[in-house]
Design a protein around this motif. Sequence first.
Motif, PDB file in Angstrom:
ATOM      1  N   MET A   1      -0.112 -23.950  55.217  1.00  0.00           N
ATOM      2  CA  MET A   1      -0.367 -22.612  54.723  1.00  0.00           C
ATOM      3  C   MET A   1      -1.187 -22.733  53.438  1.00  0.00           C
ATOM      4  SD  MET A   1       2.275 -19.434  54.047  1.00  0.00           S
ATOM      5  CE  MET A   1       3.615 -20.451  54.489  1.00  0.00           C
ATOM      6  N   LYS A   2      -2.298 -22.005  53.379  1.00  0.00           N
ATOM      7  CA  LYS A   2      -3.187 -22.043  52.226  1.00  0.00           C
ATOM      8  C   LYS A   2      -3.158 -20.706  51.493  1.00  0.00           C
ATOM      9  CE  LYS A   2      -5.445 -25.964  53.111  1.00  0.00           C
ATOM     10  NZ  LYS A   2      -6.041 -26.940  52.286  1.00  0.00           N
ATOM     11  N   LYS A   3      -3.247 -20.768  50.163  1.00  0.00           N
ATOM     12  CA  LYS A   3      -3.409 -19.551  49.377  1.00  0.00           C
ATOM     13  C   LYS A   3      -4.873 -19.155  49.446  1.00  0.00           C
ATOM     14  CE  LYS A   3       0.485 -20.223  46.423  1.00  0.00           C
ATOM     15  NZ  LYS A   3       1.122 -19.808  45.210  1.00  0.00           N
ATOM     16  N   LYS A  30      -2.506 -19.242  57.619  1.00  0.00           N
ATOM     17  CA  LYS A  30      -2.028 -20.444  58.294  1.00  0.00           C
ATOM     18  C   LYS A  30      -2.492 -20.457  59.738  1.00  0.00           C
ATOM     19  CE  LYS A  30       2.563 -18.956  59.771  1.00  0.00           C
ATOM     20  NZ  LYS A  30       3.984 -19.247  59.744  1.00  0.00           N
ATOM     21  N   LYS A  31      -2.735 -21.659  60.225  1.00  0.00           N
ATOM     22  CA  LYS A  31      -3.123 -21.855  61.613  1.00  0.00           C
ATOM     23  C   LYS A  31      -1.860 -21.776  62.459  1.00  0.00           C
ATOM     24  CE  LYS A  31      -5.949 -24.843  64.521  1.00  0.00           C
ATOM     25  NZ  LYS A  31      -6.256 -23.726  65.363  1.00  0.00           N
ATOM     26  N   THR A  32      -1.958 -21.113  63.611  1.00  0.00           N
ATOM     27  CA  THR A  32      -0.844 -21.009  64.544  1.00  0.00           C
ATOM     28  C   THR A  32      -1.251 -21.677  65.857  1.00  0.00           C
ATOM     29  OG1 THR A  32      -1.559 -18.879  65.432  1.00  0.00           O
ATOM     30  CG2 THR A  32      -0.102 -18.830  63.503  1.00  0.00           C
ATOM     31  N   CYS A  37      -2.780 -16.678  61.212  1.00  0.00           N
ATOM     32  CA  CYS A  37      -1.934 -15.625  60.671  1.00  0.00           C
ATOM     33  C   CYS A  37      -2.284 -15.438  59.197  1.00  0.00           C
ATOM     34  CB  CYS A  37      -0.477 -16.011  60.848  1.00  0.00           C
ATOM     35  SG  CYS A  37       0.667 -14.737  60.295  1.00  0.00           S
ATOM     36  N   LEU A  38      -2.603 -14.216  58.810  1.00  0.00           N
ATOM     37  CA  LEU A  38      -2.976 -13.854  57.446  1.00  0.00           C
ATOM     38  C   LEU A  38      -1.915 -12.908  56.903  1.00  0.00           C
ATOM     39  CD1 LEU A  38      -5.246 -13.873  55.232  1.00  0.00           C
ATOM     40  CD2 LEU A  38      -6.172 -11.854  56.392  1.00  0.00           C
ATOM     41  N   ASP A  50       3.904  -4.934  52.894  1.00  0.00           N
ATOM     42  CA  ASP A  50       3.575  -6.292  53.329  1.00  0.00           C
ATOM     43  C   ASP A  50       2.837  -6.211  54.656  1.00  0.00           C
ATOM     44  OD1 ASP A  50       4.843  -7.642  51.172  1.00  0.00           O
ATOM     45  OD2 ASP A  50       6.781  -7.267  52.126  1.00  0.00           O
ATOM     46  N   THR A  51       1.691  -6.908  54.725  1.00  0.00           N
ATOM     47  CA  THR A  51       0.866  -6.886  55.925  1.00  0.00           C
ATOM     48  C   THR A  51       0.743  -8.290  56.488  1.00  0.00           C
ATOM     49  OG1 THR A  51      -0.401  -4.995  55.102  1.00  0.00           O
ATOM     50  CG2 THR A  51      -1.416  -6.292  56.851  1.00  0.00           C
TER      51      THR A  51
END
Length: 137
Positions: A1-3, A30-32, A37-38, A50-51
């Motif tokens: 997961m990246k910021k 993050k890659k799923t 997923c953002l 929250d989205t």
Amino acid sequence: MKKVKIEIISKQGLEGQSEEIKQYFFGTLKKTENGFCLCYTETDNNVKTDTTLSISRDKTATIKRTGGNSSLLVITEGKETNCKYITAIGEIDLCLFGKTVNYLLSCSGGEINLRYDISQSKNIISENSVKIIIKEV
């Protein structure tokens, strides 16, 4: 997961007239197994929402919003989907027709492009396009 830093450019309108809105957020990407997923949080008038936007290789984008403004929108390229949109005055039944669901992403960012129509009672009420630019922080 990246910021990540997120820029959202959305246009909505009807019959050639449109309004453009630009918004900026920080979130995570993050890659799923099926795509990406953002996640990010919006604050509007001290109301937090929250989205989570999930986008997959099968040309489907799912936008789940919880908190102050709740909704679950599913946009699939070439298909109609029925959705409920919750507002301060109650639920609204909407139909979304996905025109374009594209993305070019890596774990460090990229771009998502969505185009879709919103209709209610078989009448188009809004033509929409959303461009999301994602950059690693």
